[in-house]
Design a protein around this motif. Structure first.
Motif, PDB file in Angstrom:
ATOM      1  N   UNK B 159       0.842  -1.206   0.000  1.00 47.06           N
ATOM      2  CA  UNK B 159       0.000   0.000   0.000  1.00 47.06           C
ATOM      3  C   UNK B 159       0.872   1.249   0.000  1.00 47.06           C
ATOM      4  N   UNK B 160       1.874   1.239   0.859  1.00 46.33           N
ATOM      5  CA  UNK B 160       2.764   2.398   0.917  1.00 46.33           C
ATOM      6  C   UNK B 160       3.524   2.587  -0.387  1.00 46.33           C
ATOM      7  N   UNK B 161       3.968   1.455  -0.993  1.00 49.28           N
ATOM      8  CA  UNK B 161       4.690   1.536  -2.258  1.00 49.28           C
ATOM      9  C   UNK B 161       3.803   2.173  -3.334  1.00 49.28           C
ATOM     10  N   UNK B 162       2.562   1.731  -3.405  1.00 46.54           N
ATOM     11  CA  UNK B 162       1.650   2.320  -4.393  1.00 46.54           C
ATOM     12  C   UNK B 162       1.422   3.796  -4.114  1.00 46.54           C
ATOM     13  N   UNK B 163       1.295   4.143  -2.805  1.00 49.30           N
ATOM     14  CA  UNK B 163       1.118   5.560  -2.454  1.00 49.30           C
ATOM     15  C   UNK B 163       2.313   6.371  -2.958  1.00 49.30           C
ATOM     16  N   UNK B 164       3.514   5.847  -2.708  1.00 47.84           N
ATOM     17  CA  UNK B 164       4.719   6.564  -3.152  1.00 47.84           C
ATOM     18  C   UNK B 164       4.749   6.681  -4.673  1.00 47.84           C
ATOM     19  N   UNK B 165       4.321   5.627  -5.374  1.00 48.97           N
ATOM     20  CA  UNK B 165       4.281   5.702  -6.840  1.00 48.97           C
ATOM     21  C   UNK B 165       3.306   6.763  -7.309  1.00 48.97           C
ATOM     22  N   UNK B 212       3.749   3.885 -19.357  1.00 48.47           N
ATOM     23  CA  UNK B 212       3.978   2.562 -18.804  1.00 48.47           C
ATOM     24  C   UNK B 212       3.991   2.619 -17.271  1.00 48.47           C
ATOM     25  N   UNK B 213       4.614   3.656 -16.706  1.00 47.90           N
ATOM     26  CA  UNK B 213       4.700   3.762 -15.253  1.00 47.90           C
ATOM     27  C   UNK B 213       3.326   3.943 -14.627  1.00 47.90           C
ATOM     28  N   UNK B 214       2.478   4.769 -15.274  1.00 50.52           N
ATOM     29  CA  UNK B 214       1.139   4.993 -14.732  1.00 50.52           C
ATOM     30  C   UNK B 214       0.349   3.682 -14.753  1.00 50.52           C
ATOM     31  N   UNK B 215       0.445   2.965 -15.896  1.00 56.54           N
ATOM     32  CA  UNK B 215      -0.285   1.695 -16.016  1.00 56.54           C
ATOM     33  C   UNK B 215       0.200   0.705 -14.962  1.00 56.54           C
ATOM     34  N   UNK B 220      -0.595  -1.991  -9.582  1.00 56.07           N
ATOM     35  CA  UNK B 220       0.049  -2.339  -8.330  1.00 56.07           C
ATOM     36  C   UNK B 220       1.360  -3.078  -8.520  1.00 56.07           C
ATOM     37  N   UNK B 221       2.090  -2.789  -9.621  1.00 63.48           N
ATOM     38  CA  UNK B 221       3.347  -3.484  -9.881  1.00 63.48           C
ATOM     39  C   UNK B 221       4.466  -2.959  -8.985  1.00 63.48           C
ATOM     40  N   UNK B 222       5.581  -3.705  -8.937  1.00 62.08           N
ATOM     41  CA  UNK B 222       6.702  -3.306  -8.073  1.00 62.08           C
ATOM     42  C   UNK B 222       7.482  -2.127  -8.629  1.00 62.08           C
ATOM     43  N   UNK B 223       7.551  -1.996  -9.967  1.00 65.44           N
ATOM     44  CA  UNK B 223       8.435  -1.003 -10.555  1.00 65.44           C
ATOM     45  C   UNK B 223       7.669   0.099 -11.262  1.00 65.44           C
TER      46      UNK B 223
END
Lengths: 45, 773
Positions: B159-165, B212-215, B220-223
Motif C-alpha cells: 500500500x505504501x509503495x503504491x502511495x509513493x508511486x 507505462x509507469x502509470x499503467x 500495483x506493480x513493483x516497478x
C-alpha cells in the motif's frame, strides 16, 4: 504511517518554495548579468 | 532655405578653403535611438567597447551619474551593454553620454530600439525555467523512488509503495508536461516537414516511460520509472541550456559589433536638419549626409560635394576613386576627406547588395542540405532501436510469455535506449569547442559548423581585408626622420584613410594648430612662416617623386609632403599583409592543405601578395559570380573548401563554401554568411578554427560510439527483462556523465590571450577593437 501524509506534503512544499524563489529571481533579472554581479560584489562600496 | 540648411553648409565648408571654419562640425541628433516609458522617462541602450573589469564598471556608472539629467546608468558586463535612463523631465542627451564615455576611454554607440526583439533571450529564459522545473521534480521524485527501492528489500507494505508511486506520478506528470515542451515541439516541427529529428526518439521515450509507469502503478506493480523519465529531461535540458547560452553570447557580441560600426545613416530632413537614424529607416529617395571617414550607408548618387571613395570592402579594389556630383556610390564604400550629400537610390531588388544576397541565399540553401552528424546518427539510430523493441516483444511472445510481459519488455527497450547520451553527445562538444574558440578570439555563428570545419582540405583566401589588414599602412619611408615627423603631424589633421596611415608615425604629437583640409587635395598648415602641404602629388608638385615611389612599390598608392619650396617627398602607402599571414599560409601548406587566393582586386596587386605568401594558385579581378563558380568547381572536384573573406563580393562564396570564416571588420552581409568571425590583426585564428574543428569532430564521433556502446550493454539487459528502475537510472546518468566528460576534452590546452588590435594584452578575453572607420 499516517505521519507520511504530513511529511511528504511538507517536503514537496519546501521544494516548491525553492523553485518559486528561483523562478522569481530569474524573472526579476538577477541572472541577466552574471559576470557583472560578481564584479559588483567585489568592488569596495 | 540655403542658409538654414545645416547639411549643405557642412558640405560646402568641406569643399572650400576657409580660414574661419577649417574643421566644420555638426552636432548629431540621436532622437531615433531613444525610447520613452509611459511615465515619460527617456531610455537608451548602448553597445560599449573596451570594458574588461570591475574598475570599468564603477568608472562608467559613476561617471555617467554625474551627467546632468541621468537618473540611472547600469552596465551589463556579460553582454557589454549599457542602459541609461534619464529623469522624466530631462532631455535625453545621447551625445553627452557618448562624450562622457569617450572622455573615460570607452567607445559607445546606441542601439536601434526597434531592432527585432531578442528571441534568443526569450528562448533561453524558457529553457532555464524548464530546467528549474525538471530539476525540482527529478530531485523530489528521486527521493521518493529511493525510498521505494530501499523499501523493496526491507519491509515496505504494497500500500505504501503504491502511495509513493502515485505521489511520484503527481509530481512527474505535470513537470514532464511542462519541462519537456521544447522536445515535444521540436519533434512535432520535424514530423510536419517529414523529418525525424533527435527530438522524436526523446519524446517517444519520455511519453512511453510515463504511460507505462502509470499503467504499472495502477496495476500495483513493483516497478515504476517516473524518476528515469524526469531525470532524462533534466540532463537533456542542461545540454540545451548550455547550447542556447553559447548562441546567445555570440549573438549579443555580434550585435554589439554591428552597433559599434555605426551602421546608421545621417538623414537630411525636409527642414535641412540632420538626424542619425537606423539604416532600416532610410527609404529610396532620402538624402543622407556622409561625413569624411564614414561608410556610405546605402547605394546612391552624389547630389553635392566631392571626395575620394575606397570601395575595397565592396569589390576588393584597393585604389581610391575620385567622385563628384552625379557619381554613383555603392553601400559600404569608405568616404575619404570630403563630405557628401547622397540621394539614396537602392530600391529593393536593384542594387549590387541585393544581387549578392540572392546569390548567397541560393548557396545557403544548397549548404543546408548537407547532413550534419546528428541527423545521420538519428537516421541510423531510430530504425535500429524500434526494430530492437519490436524483436524483443516478438521474441517474448514466441517464447511463450503473456502479451503483458512481452509488451513490458518491448517498452523497456525503448525506455533504456532513449537517447540521453546521444542527445548530449554532439551539443556538449559544440558548447565546449565554441568556448575554446571564443578564448582564441573566434565567434562561432553556428554550432554545426564545427564538424564541417573539421574536414577542410582546401583554404581559399580573399586578399583585400583578409590576407591584408583592412586599413592601409606606410610600406616604406622616404626622406629623413624629421620630415616624416612633420608629415605625420600634419596628417593628424586629415581624415583621409591614407593620411591615417602616415599619422600613425606621429608618436603622440599634437596636430598643427590652424591646419586646413580641402576635399580631394590634401591638408596644409603654416608653421614658423613655412607652408607645409600633405596630399596628392599634384597638390605638392611631386609628380616625379610619386612616379619613382610607385615604380618601387607597384601595389601601393602615394601620399606626398612638401615643406615650403623644399624637395617634396612621396610616401608609398598600401594595405600590408596581416602580421602572421606568411606563417599561417606556410603552416596550412605544411598540414597538407591546398591554399588559393581569389580576389576582386587588380592582377598586379594580387600577384605581389601571392608571391610573398608563396601561393601559386591565385586569380584576380573576379566578380561575386566568378568567386562562387570557382568555389563550386572546387566542391564538385571533391575538395572541402574553407573560404576566408570579408568583402560584400565574398558573401556568396562564403555561403557556397563547405565552411567559411570572416574577420570582424567584414561587411555585415559577409558576417551573416560566415560560420565564424575572428577578431584581431592576425590570421592565426584560421589555424585555431581548423584545429578545434578537427578535435571537435573526433570527439563527436567518439561520443557517438560511446553512446552506441552504452546501448549495446543496456538493450540486452532490457530485452531480457532484467531492467529495474535502479539499473535504468544508473545507466542513463552514467552514460550522460561519460559523454559530457569526454566533451570537456574539446577545450584543449589553454593558450595565451590573442594579441588585441589596440596592442592591449592581459588575461582579458578577446574583445573587439574599435571598428569605427
Amino acid at each position: 504511517m499516517a505521519v507520511l501524509l504530513l511529511v511528504i506534503p511538507i517536503a514537496l512544499g519546501l521544494g516548491g518554495l525553492g523553485l518559486c524563489a528561483f523562478l522569481w529571481a530569474l524573472r526579476s533579472g538577477q541572472y541577466d548579468d552574471i559576470e557583472g554581479a560578481e564584479m559588483r560584489a567585489r568592488s569596495d562600496d | 532655405m540655403c542658409c538654414t540648411d545645416a547639411a549643405l553648409a557642412y558640405v560646402e565648408a568641406h569643399a572650400a578653403w576657409s580660414e574661419a571654419n577649417t574643421r566644420p562640425s555638426l552636432g548629431r541628433n540621436y532622437d531615433a535611438f531613444v525610447t520613452r516609458s509611459h511615465a515619460g522617462a527617456a531610455r537608451a541602450e548602448f553597445a560599449v567597447e573596451g570594458v574588461r573589469c570591475a574598475a570599468c564598471l564603477s568608472a562608467i556608472e559613476r561617471g555617467l551619474a554625474e551627467v546632468p539629467g541621468v537618473a540611472l546608468a547600469r552596465l551589463n558586463l556579460t553582454e557589454r551593454r549599457l542602459a541609461v535612463e534619464w529623469a522624466p523631465d530631462a532631455a535625453a542627451d545621447v551625445e553627452a553620454i557618448r562624450l562622457r564615455l569617450a572622455a573615460l576611454g570607452y567607445a559607445a554607440h546606441p542601439f536601434d530600439p526597434r531592432r527585432p526583439a531578442d528571441a534568443e533571450a526569450a528562448e533561453s529564459e524558457r529553457l532555464i525555467r524548464a530546467l528549474a522545473v525538471a530539476g525540482f521534480a527529478s530531485m523530489n521524485v528521486m527521493l521518493l523512488a529511493i525510498s521505494v527501492w530501499a523499501g523493496s528489500v526491507s519491509d515496505m507494505t504494497p500500500e505504501n509503495r503504491d502511495l509513493f508511486h502515485w505521489i511520484q506520478a503527481l509530481v512527474a506528470l505535470p513537470a514532464a508536461a511542462y519541462a519537456g515542451r521544447p522536445f515535444y515541439e521540436g519533434a512535432l516541427r520535424g514530423l510536419r516537414v517529414g523529418r525525424i529529428t533527435m527530438d522524436f526518439p526523446i519524446t517517444l521515450g519520455v511519453v512511453l516511460t510515463l504511460v507505462m509507469s502509470v499503467v504499472e502503478t495502477a496495476l500495483g506493480a513493483t516497478h515504476a520509472y517516473f524518476d528515469g523519465a524526469i531525470m532524462l529531461l533534466f540532463f537533456l535540458l542542461i545540454g540545451r541550456v548550455l547550447e542556447q547560452a553559447m548562441r546567445r553570447r555570440t549573438r549579443a557580441l555580434a550585435e554589439n559589433l554591428a552597433a559599434l560600426r555605426c551602421e546608421t545613416a545621417a538623414r537630411i530632413e525636409a527642414d535641412g536638419s540632420v538626424r542619425d537614424v537606423p539604416l532600416g529607416e532610410i527609404a529610396p529617395g532620402a538624402r543622407v549626409l556622409v561625413r569624411p571617414g564614414e561608410r556610405v550607408p546605402m547605394d546612391g548618387r552624389i547630389e553635392r560635394g566631392r571626395s575620394e571613395i575606397d570601395a575595397s570592402l565592396v569589390t576588393g579594389e584597393t585604389v581610391p576613386v575620385a567622385v563628384g556630383e552625379g557619381a554613383r556610390v555603392p553601400a559600404g564604400a569608405l568616404n575619404g576627406d570630403g563630405a557628401l550629400v547622397v540621394a539614396v537610390t537602392a530600391a529593393a531588388g536593384a542594387s549590387f547588395l541585393d544581387e549578392v544576397e540572392a546569390l548567397m541565399r541560393r548557396a545557403l540553401e544548397a549548404r543546408s542540405r548537407i547532413m550534419v552528424l546528428s541527423d545521420r546518427a538519428t537516421r541510423l539510430y531510430v530504425p535500429l532501436v524500434h526494430a530492437a523493441a519490436a524483436l524483443t516483444g516478438a521474441g517474448w511472445l514466441l517464447a511463450g510469455a503473456g502479451p503483458h510481459a512481452a509488451l513490458l519488455a518491448a517498452v523497456a527497450v525503448l525506455v533504456v535506449t532513449c537517447p540521453c547520451a546521444l542527445g548530449l553527445a554532439i551539443p556538449a562538444v559544440q558548447v565546449v569547442a565554441a568556448g575554446a574558440l571564443f578564448r582564441d578570439g573566434v565567434l562561432l555563428n553556428d554550432g554545426s559548423a564545427l564538424e564541417r570545419l573539421g574536414r577542410i582540405d582546401t583554404v581559399v583566401f580573399d586578399k583585400t581585408g583578409t590576407l591584408t589588414l583592412p586599413e592601409p599602412v606606410l610600406v616604406a619611408t622616404a626622406g629623413d626622420d624629421a620630415t616624416l615627423g612633420r608629415a605625420a603631424r600634419l596628417a593628424l589633421s586629415s581624415r583621409h584613410p591614407m593620411a591615417a596611415a602616415l599619422a600613425r608615425a606621429a608618436d603622440g604629437a599634437e596636430p598643427y594648430p590652424g591646419a586646413q583640409e580641402a576635399a580631394g587635395l590634401g591638408v596644409r598648415a603654416v608653421v614658423d612662416g613655412v607652408e607645409l602641404r600633405l596630399g596628392s602629388p599634384a597638390f605638392c608638385s611631386a609628380e616625379a617623386q610619386a612616379a619613382a615611389a610607385l615604380a618601387a612599390a607597384p601595389e601601393a598608392s602615394v601620399i606626398c609632403f612638401r615643406a615650403g619650396a623644399g624637395e617634396p617627398v612621396a610616401y608609398p602607402v598600401a594595405q600590408a599583409l596581416r602580421p602572421d599571414a606568411v606563417e599561417v599560409v606556410a603552416a596550412l601548406r605544411a598540414q597538407g592543405r591546398r591554399v588559393a587566393v581569389l580576389s576582386g582586386d587588380r592582377a598586379s596587386a594580387v600577384a605581389a601578395v601571392a608571391a610573398r605568401l608563396g601561393v601559386a594558385e591565385w586569380e584576380a579581378g573576379l566578380s561575386p559570380q566568378d568567386k562562387i563558380a570557382r568555389i563550386e568547381a572546387l566542391g564538385r572536384a571533391g575538395r572541402r573548401v574553407l573560404m576566408v573573406g570579408d568583402g560584400l563580393n565574398d558573401a556568396p562564396a562564403l555561403a557556397a563554401a563547405h565552411a567559411s570564416l570572416s574577420p570582424v571588420t567584414a561587411a555585415h552581409v559577409s558576417q551573416a554568411a560566415a560560420d565564424a568571425l575572428f577578431l584581431g590583426r592576425g590570421l592565426a585564428p584560421v589555424l585555431a578554427v581548423l584545429a578545434v574543428g578537427a578535435r571537435a569532430r573526433r570527439l563527436m564521433m567518439e561520443n557517438l560510439w560511446l553512446a552506441g556502446a552504452y546501448n549495446l550493454v543496456a538493450v540486452p539487459l532490457a530485452a531480457a527483462g532484467l531492467l529495474t528502475p535502479l539499473i535504468a537510472a544508473l545507466a542513463m546518468s552514467g552514460s550522460s556523465v561519460v559523454v559530457t566528460l569526454n566533451a570537456l576534452r574539446a577545450r584543449g590546452r589553454p593558450r595565451p590571450a590573442p594579441s588585441l588590435p589596440s596592442g592591449e594584452s592581459g588575461p582579458a578575453p578577446a574583445i573587439p577593437a574599435v571598428l569605427v572607420p
